[in-house]
Design an enzyme around this catalytic site. Structure first.
Site, PDB file in Angstrom:
ATOM      1  N   ARG A 147      -3.240  -2.654   0.222  1.00  0.00           N
ATOM      2  CA  ARG A 147      -2.829  -1.866   1.388  1.00  0.00           C
ATOM      3  C   ARG A 147      -3.428  -0.478   1.272  1.00  0.00           C
ATOM      4  O   ARG A 147      -3.317   0.155   0.213  1.00  0.00           O
ATOM      5  CB  ARG A 147      -1.297  -1.759   1.454  1.00  0.00           C
ATOM      6  CG  ARG A 147      -0.800  -1.219   2.784  1.00  0.00           C
ATOM      7  CD  ARG A 147       0.697  -0.928   2.760  1.00  0.00           C
ATOM      8  NE  ARG A 147       0.968   0.400   2.209  1.00  0.00           N
ATOM      9  CZ  ARG A 147       2.162   1.008   2.279  1.00  0.00           C
ATOM     10  NH1 ARG A 147       3.194   0.382   2.823  1.00  0.00           N
ATOM     11  NH2 ARG A 147       2.335   2.206   1.754  1.00  0.00           N
ATOM     12  N   TYR A 159       3.705  10.485   5.453  1.00  0.00           N
ATOM     13  CA  TYR A 159       4.542   9.471   4.812  1.00  0.00           C
ATOM     14  C   TYR A 159       3.695   8.235   4.499  1.00  0.00           C
ATOM     15  O   TYR A 159       2.888   7.788   5.308  1.00  0.00           O
ATOM     16  CB  TYR A 159       5.690   9.075   5.745  1.00  0.00           C
ATOM     17  CG  TYR A 159       6.624   8.046   5.133  1.00  0.00           C
ATOM     18  CD1 TYR A 159       7.561   8.432   4.182  1.00  0.00           C
ATOM     19  CD2 TYR A 159       6.557   6.705   5.497  1.00  0.00           C
ATOM     20  CE1 TYR A 159       8.418   7.501   3.616  1.00  0.00           C
ATOM     21  CE2 TYR A 159       7.404   5.772   4.923  1.00  0.00           C
ATOM     22  CZ  TYR A 159       8.333   6.171   3.991  1.00  0.00           C
ATOM     23  OH  TYR A 159       9.171   5.244   3.417  1.00  0.00           O
ATOM     24  N   ASP A 210      -0.150  -0.027   6.893  1.00  0.00           N
ATOM     25  CA  ASP A 210       1.226   0.166   7.368  1.00  0.00           C
ATOM     26  C   ASP A 210       1.270   1.354   8.321  1.00  0.00           C
ATOM     27  O   ASP A 210       0.922   2.480   7.951  1.00  0.00           O
ATOM     28  CB  ASP A 210       2.151   0.405   6.176  1.00  0.00           C
ATOM     29  CG  ASP A 210       3.624   0.358   6.540  1.00  0.00           C
ATOM     30  OD1 ASP A 210       3.951   0.360   7.741  1.00  0.00           O
ATOM     31  OD2 ASP A 210       4.456   0.323   5.613  1.00  0.00           O
ATOM     32  N   HIS A 212       4.157   2.309   9.781  1.00  0.00           N
ATOM     33  CA  HIS A 212       5.484   2.890   9.604  1.00  0.00           C
ATOM     34  C   HIS A 212       6.173   3.192  10.939  1.00  0.00           C
ATOM     35  O   HIS A 212       6.796   4.236  11.111  1.00  0.00           O
ATOM     36  CB  HIS A 212       5.427   4.160   8.744  1.00  0.00           C
ATOM     37  CG  HIS A 212       5.070   3.887   7.313  1.00  0.00           C
ATOM     38  ND1 HIS A 212       3.881   4.293   6.749  1.00  0.00           N
ATOM     39  CD2 HIS A 212       5.733   3.235   6.330  1.00  0.00           C
ATOM     40  CE1 HIS A 212       3.838   3.911   5.479  1.00  0.00           C
ATOM     41  NE2 HIS A 212       4.946   3.255   5.204  1.00  0.00           N
ATOM     42  N   GLU A 236       0.969  -3.595   9.686  1.00  0.00           N
ATOM     43  CA  GLU A 236       2.416  -3.646   9.422  1.00  0.00           C
ATOM     44  C   GLU A 236       3.189  -2.600  10.220  1.00  0.00           C
ATOM     45  O   GLU A 236       2.729  -1.463  10.369  1.00  0.00           O
ATOM     46  CB  GLU A 236       2.639  -3.425   7.924  1.00  0.00           C
ATOM     47  CG  GLU A 236       4.094  -3.405   7.489  1.00  0.00           C
ATOM     48  CD  GLU A 236       4.224  -3.059   6.020  1.00  0.00           C
ATOM     49  OE1 GLU A 236       5.337  -2.688   5.607  1.00  0.00           O
ATOM     50  OE2 GLU A 236       3.216  -3.150   5.282  1.00  0.00           O
ATOM     51  N   GLU A 262      10.763  -5.057   7.125  1.00  0.00           N
ATOM     52  CA  GLU A 262      11.413  -4.521   5.939  1.00  0.00           C
ATOM     53  C   GLU A 262      12.696  -3.764   6.273  1.00  0.00           C
ATOM     54  O   GLU A 262      13.562  -3.602   5.404  1.00  0.00           O
ATOM     55  CB  GLU A 262      10.472  -3.630   5.137  1.00  0.00           C
ATOM     56  CG  GLU A 262      10.166  -2.282   5.744  1.00  0.00           C
ATOM     57  CD  GLU A 262       9.253  -1.450   4.851  1.00  0.00           C
ATOM     58  OE1 GLU A 262       9.735  -0.475   4.270  1.00  0.00           O
ATOM     59  OE2 GLU A 262       8.068  -1.785   4.737  1.00  0.00           O
ATOM     60  N   ARG A 283       8.643  -9.632   7.049  1.00  0.00           N
ATOM     61  CA  ARG A 283       8.643  -8.856   5.806  1.00  0.00           C
ATOM     62  C   ARG A 283      10.039  -8.547   5.285  1.00  0.00           C
ATOM     63  O   ARG A 283      10.230  -7.585   4.526  1.00  0.00           O
ATOM     64  CB  ARG A 283       7.880  -7.554   6.009  1.00  0.00           C
ATOM     65  CG  ARG A 283       6.391  -7.761   6.308  1.00  0.00           C
ATOM     66  CD  ARG A 283       5.584  -6.585   5.843  1.00  0.00           C
ATOM     67  NE  ARG A 283       5.713  -6.379   4.426  1.00  0.00           N
ATOM     68  CZ  ARG A 283       6.294  -5.334   3.855  1.00  0.00           C
ATOM     69  NH1 ARG A 283       6.856  -4.380   4.590  1.00  0.00           N
ATOM     70  NH2 ARG A 283       6.357  -5.227   2.538  1.00  0.00           N
ATOM     71  N   GLU A 339       4.504  -8.020  -1.456  1.00  0.00           N
ATOM     72  CA  GLU A 339       4.235  -6.635  -1.827  1.00  0.00           C
ATOM     73  C   GLU A 339       4.628  -6.416  -3.285  1.00  0.00           C
ATOM     74  O   GLU A 339       5.657  -6.902  -3.730  1.00  0.00           O
ATOM     75  CB  GLU A 339       5.033  -5.681  -0.922  1.00  0.00           C
ATOM     76  CG  GLU A 339       4.821  -4.214  -1.229  1.00  0.00           C
ATOM     77  CD  GLU A 339       5.621  -3.311  -0.308  1.00  0.00           C
ATOM     78  OE1 GLU A 339       5.268  -2.121  -0.226  1.00  0.00           O
ATOM     79  OE2 GLU A 339       6.585  -3.781   0.322  1.00  0.00           O
ATOM     80  N   TRP A 402      10.947   6.592  14.334  1.00  0.00           N
ATOM     81  CA  TRP A 402      10.137   5.658  13.558  1.00  0.00           C
ATOM     82  C   TRP A 402      10.983   4.603  12.910  1.00  0.00           C
ATOM     83  O   TRP A 402      12.158   4.610  12.885  1.00  0.00           O
ATOM     84  CB  TRP A 402       9.310   6.368  12.509  1.00  0.00           C
ATOM     85  CG  TRP A 402      10.054   7.108  11.442  1.00  0.00           C
ATOM     86  CD1 TRP A 402      11.327   7.616  11.509  1.00  0.00           C
ATOM     87  CD2 TRP A 402       9.562   7.434  10.135  1.00  0.00           C
ATOM     88  NE1 TRP A 402      11.647   8.248  10.348  1.00  0.00           N
ATOM     89  CE2 TRP A 402      10.595   8.151   9.480  1.00  0.00           C
ATOM     90  CE3 TRP A 402       8.384   7.204   9.476  1.00  0.00           C
ATOM     91  CZ2 TRP A 402      10.459   8.625   8.183  1.00  0.00           C
ATOM     92  CZ3 TRP A 402       8.264   7.698   8.189  1.00  0.00           C
ATOM     93  CH2 TRP A 402       9.277   8.391   7.568  1.00  0.00           C
TER      94      TRP A 402
END
Length: 402
Positions: A147, A159, A210, A212, A236, A262, A283, A339, A402
């Site tokens: 990633r 981030y 990602d 996010h 992602e 996630e 995920r 991951e 987010w």
């Protein structure tokens, strides 16, 4: 066999972990991870004040009935605190069952469907050149999937970009840090990153990214289209997961594979995404989605709709959850990727484990149960320290969703 004791253990060997230890009259004990990054003590209280008293005297082999009792019996269902607490109980019970039967947990889940579990690492840098160098370093370590995240020009912090190249910890001690964000700068910069990575590292390495949750559906669709020439393994968390229907717009505009989950904690958070085939990878993690018992059902639903798993596995999950994920991964048919972020030596010492990494893949090991233990004496040397995940704001100061 009956449960005689259950205690909540909290330590911070580099970062905070909450662990549940369930003991039985035969002296067999099981471990479950109850870590919820930035809200650890809420789960600890939920366990100690509400769930632990309900466990004493129960048969630990009744994993399905106990899961249903804790989920349906509380009336107030779902949510990250509740589901993390239930997961800790559930995983500890599977650990006990494996130890009592003297077999790895994966044998209780149908046995191995594969010899090893493909994992991906995390390469980050302050700019494209540094991130590219980190991707090369991961390839040299044997990773076949990486990633890639990079800093955005003129933004002081981003981030997902680690300060430490090997051990990424997004939570910081003290009050929540604040990161600045610009969607416009991000959308212009990220395609340049992956153009560079493909030129320098070729076509064989799997590349992931990602977002996010920081884009709207149409913005995510634009990014997905821009990244199509670089054929990512997945994009992602392109948009926030609360509105599952938002992924329809993204799906209609790009063939870049999509992953999310996630932050999800129940099958209801993902059922539209799965049944409408709006994503390619789910995920959800063992620790935040109710444990092995619930995650098996999510995977079974996903299998019907050509959706594979790609379980969350950051360092805010303890080695107990990493082991549980690997037993789950190696057993289910529709596994995609896992991951993997290595823990610090201090964490590994507190949680000695049987799983291992080699040549871009991991195996859970053949120890009975999960193959993870907990050194209580050593853990006591690392007391809990409050820490928070960062807050995101736009450059004009607006709180960012987010």
């Amino acid at each position: 066999m009956k449960i005689t004791d259950a205690k909540v253990l909290i330590c911070s060997p580099g970062r905070n972990f909450v662990t549940l230890k369930i003991s039985t009259e035969q002296g067999i004990y099981g471990l479950g991870d109850a870590t919820l990054n930035g809200r650890e003590m809420a789960v600890a209280s939920y366990l100690e004040d509400h769930l632990v008293p309900c466990l004493i005297g129960r048969d630990p082999f009744q994993t399905e009935d106990i899961w249903q009792y804790l989920y349906r019996g509380a009336y107030w269902r779902r949510g990250p605190v509740t589901m993390t607490a239930i997961a800790a109980v559930d995983v500890a019970l599977w650990d006990i069952k494996g130890k009592a039967l003297n077999t790895p947990v994966y044998n209780l889940l149908g046995g191995r469907s594969r010899d090893r579990v493909l994992v991906y690492g995390h390469a980050t840098g302050k700019d494209i050149e540094e991130t590219s160098a980190e991707v090369g370093r991961y390839i040299a370590m044997g990773y076949r999937a990486v990633r890639a995240q990079t800093g955005i020009p003129s933004l002081p912090s981003t981030y997902g970009v680690a300060k430490d190249k090997m051990f990424y910890e997004p939570a910081e001690k003290g009050l929540p840090p604040e990161n600045a964000w610009s969607t416009e700068k991000y959308l212009l910069h990220i395609p340049k990153l992956f153009e560079n990575l493909r030129k320098k590292h070729g076509e064989d390495i799997h590349l992931l990214h990602d977002v996010h949750h920081r884009l709207t559906p149409i913005e995510a669709a634009r990014l997905g289209k821009d990244l199509e020439p670089y054929h990512l393994f997945w994009l992602e968390d392109a948009v926030t997961g609360e509105l599952q229907e938002g992924f329809r717009t993204v799906r209609q505009h790009t063939t870049t594979p999509l992953a999310v989950g996630e932050l999800f904690n129940s099958i209801w958070d993902a059922h539209i995404l799965i049944t409408e085939q709006l994503i390619d990878y789910i995920r959800m993690s063992v620790v935040h989605s109710g444990g092995i018992t619930h995650l098996r059902k999510i995977a079974s639903l996903a299998e019907l709709y050509h959706v594979q798993t790609g379980c969350h596995g950051a360092t805010d999950l303890s080695p107990v959850s990493m082991a549980a994920a690997l037993h789950f991964d190696i057993a289910i048919n529709n596994f995609g990727i896992q991951e993997y972020m290595p823990h610090t030596k201090e964490t590994d010492d507190v949680f000695p484990h049987a799983y291992s990494f080699k040549n871009g893949s991991m195996v859970p090991g053949d120890a009975a149960g999960l193959g993870v233990d907990y050194d209580e004496a050593l853990a006591a040397k690392f007391p809990y320290e409050r820490a928070y995940l960062p807050v995101n704001r736009k450059e004009d100061g607006t709180m960012f969703n987010w």
